[in-house]
Design a protein around this motif. Structure first.
Motif, PDB file in Angstrom:
ATOM      1  N   GLU A  12       0.870  -1.175   0.000  1.00 51.58           N
ATOM      2  CA  GLU A  12       0.000   0.000   0.000  1.00 51.58           C
ATOM      3  C   GLU A  12       0.904   1.223   0.000  1.00 51.58           C
ATOM      4  O   GLU A  12       1.875   1.270   0.746  1.00 51.58           O
ATOM      5  CB  GLU A  12      -0.870   0.077   1.271  1.00 51.58           C
ATOM      6  CG  GLU A  12      -1.460  -1.215   1.738  1.00 51.58           C
ATOM      7  CD  GLU A  12      -2.737  -1.577   1.005  1.00 51.58           C
ATOM      8  OE1 GLU A  12      -3.138  -0.812   0.101  1.00 51.58           O
ATOM      9  OE2 GLU A  12      -3.308  -2.627   1.315  1.00 51.58           O
ATOM     10  N   ALA A  14       0.790   4.904   1.166  1.00 48.93           N
ATOM     11  CA  ALA A  14      -0.120   5.671   2.020  1.00 48.93           C
ATOM     12  C   ALA A  14       0.552   6.935   2.533  1.00 48.93           C
ATOM     13  O   ALA A  14       1.754   6.962   2.792  1.00 48.93           O
ATOM     14  CB  ALA A  14      -0.585   4.822   3.190  1.00 48.93           C
ATOM     15  N   LEU A  29      -4.717   6.457   0.510  1.00 47.47           N
ATOM     16  CA  LEU A  29      -4.164   5.135   0.265  1.00 47.47           C
ATOM     17  C   LEU A  29      -4.270   4.782  -1.209  1.00 47.47           C
ATOM     18  O   LEU A  29      -5.311   4.989  -1.818  1.00 47.47           O
ATOM     19  CB  LEU A  29      -5.019   4.151   1.066  1.00 47.47           C
ATOM     20  CG  LEU A  29      -4.465   2.779   1.282  1.00 47.47           C
ATOM     21  CD1 LEU A  29      -3.524   2.813   2.478  1.00 47.47           C
ATOM     22  CD2 LEU A  29      -5.605   1.814   1.577  1.00 47.47           C
ATOM     23  N   SER A  31      -3.827   1.326  -3.227  1.00 54.48           N
ATOM     24  CA  SER A  31      -3.597  -0.094  -2.994  1.00 54.48           C
ATOM     25  C   SER A  31      -3.146  -0.803  -4.269  1.00 54.48           C
ATOM     26  O   SER A  31      -3.588  -0.474  -5.359  1.00 54.48           O
ATOM     27  CB  SER A  31      -4.887  -0.730  -2.488  1.00 54.48           C
ATOM     28  OG  SER A  31      -4.702  -2.117  -2.408  1.00 54.48           O
ATOM     29  N   ASN A 317      -1.829   1.688   6.709  1.00 50.85           N
ATOM     30  CA  ASN A 317      -2.246   3.072   6.420  1.00 50.85           C
ATOM     31  C   ASN A 317      -1.189   3.993   7.018  1.00 50.85           C
ATOM     32  O   ASN A 317      -0.327   3.535   7.788  1.00 50.85           O
ATOM     33  CB  ASN A 317      -3.623   3.338   7.052  1.00 50.85           C
ATOM     34  CG  ASN A 317      -3.581   3.259   8.564  1.00 50.85           C
ATOM     35  OD1 ASN A 317      -3.319   4.239   9.232  1.00 50.85           O
ATOM     36  ND2 ASN A 317      -3.767   2.059   9.131  1.00 50.85           N
TER      37      ASN A 317
END
Ligand code: KG4
Ligand code: ZN
Length: 354
Positions: A12, A14, A29, A31, A317
């Motif tokens: 991810e 973030a 975010l 992904s 995150n």
């Protein structure tokens, strides 16, 4: 104090702006899940390249969403480890460059500490010690938290992490990556008592875990090798018709129950032994509803509070990194000191000196 946080430890990308460790002003975010679904797991090289493409746009969006200018930012933080080296390098080097260019301090933050601070974002006060269970794709750790960023490792997994076991079982059942949410969804229509999968290491007087034997037992049950966990012939063999939906659901539910029973039993044992003020449940697997519910009920028995990560901060995150960094801000580095900060893929939580 407004901290701009960057998290790129795995798949991810973030970024977040967090004020005073509690007020999440933005959490953005990007992904890579869809990409890694094709290969059934994360290819580190691919993950690193995608981090490189996304990191600047994600940081820019975090600032815009928070309605923040660079002048409003007081420090930058970044996940320095643990994680995959390629993806980590992208975040760390980006954060160093931004901090240097803007004359801001940089706070290196531990990813697992972030998962634990995510449980405390909504807590008005701290009451040490906490017992923390971090269950993610890469880690399964039980720790005592004696103060800000003061961790004592009680136990960890000897092989696969809990999330990794969910992902591998997801693959065995033909589900998408990452397996965790799909296995737990499928488990809803299954019978958790249908198959007696092992509860690894429960009889041992320590706080360690092991999940690879459980994964092997699932493999055998779905007919990819040897006898099932009960010693009987596999319930399903590859030469059979595709596994019936009900059978797959029963495997998912019985597997999930075995993981949850093991995690809950060891955590409750540690809570009774160390008498923490509360138990923290963090990491991607903390999104699992059965785990949340079972741990809560068992801890109620021994009159312990459970603080679970809010669902939006359970999987990776940057808000959790921004929160953790605020409470570790005395470890910040400035100016030329920035050049000494490097990614550390194996950064341990215990004795976590930032
Ligand atoms: O913390 P995280 O986002 O990344 C790491 O630091 O590894 O955790 C990801 C892990 C994956 O293995 C995923 O399958 C698992 O968390 N996970 C779940 C659930 N949601 C995510 N496992 C079980 N049940 C869920 N609902
Ligand atoms: Zn994580």
């Amino acid at each position: 104090m407004n901290i701009l946080a960057i998290e790129t430890s795995c798949d991810e990308t973030a970024a977040a702006v967090v004020a005073d460790g509690r007020d999440v002003r933005s959490s953005v975010l990007s992904s890579q899940m869809k990409t890694h679904d094709v290969t059934g797991g994360v290819v580190p090289e691919v993950a690193a390249r995608m981090q490189l493409e996304m990191v600047i746009p994600v940081v820019a969006e975090a600032l815009t969403t928070a309605k923040a200018e660079w002048a409003d930012i007081d420090a930058v933080t970044v996940t320095r480890g643990p994680g995959l080296i390629g993806p980590l390098l992208v975040g760390v080097e980006t954060a160093k460059a931004l901090a240097y260019a803007r004359g801001l301090p940089l706070i290196p933050t531990n990813h697992l500490a972030g998962h634990l601070y995510a449980c405390l974002i909504e807590e008005p006060d701290f009451a040490w010690p906490y017992l923390g269970l971090v269950v993610s794709g890469g880690h399964t750790e039980l720790v005592l938290m004696h103060g800000h960023h003061q961790f004592e490792l009680l136990g960890s997994t000897r092989d696969d992490a809990a999330g990794e076991a969910f992902d591998k079982v997801g693959r065995l059942l033909g589900l998408s990556y990452p397996g965790g949410p799909h296995v737990s969804k499928l488990a809803e229509s299954g019978n958790a008592a249908a198959i007696g999968f092992p509860r690894p290491m429960l009889d041992q007087n320590n706080f360690d875990f092991s999940f690879s034997g459980l994964k092997t037992a699932v493999r055998q049950e779905v007919g990819l090798g040897g006898a099932g966990p009960t010693g009987r012939a596999a319930a399903h063999s590859l030469s059979d018709q595709p596994m019936a939906d009900q059978q797959r659901a029963d495997v998912a539910a019985s597997f999930q129950q075995a993981v949850v029973d093991t995690l809950v039993a060891k955590t409750v044992r540690a809570a009774e032994r160390f008498s923490p003020s509360a138990v923290l449940l963090g990491g991607g697997v903390a999104a699992n509803l059965l785990l949340r519910q079972a741990l809560k009920e068992s801890l109620e028995y021994c009159k312990k509070r459970l603080l679970v990560t809010p669902p939006e901060y359970a999987t990776d995150n940057a808000a959790m990194i921004g929160a953790a960094a605020f409470w570790g801000r005395e470890q910040s580095v400035n100016d030329e000191g920035l050049f000494g900060v490097s990614a550390d893929p194996g950064w341990q939580l215990s004795g976590s000196v930032m």
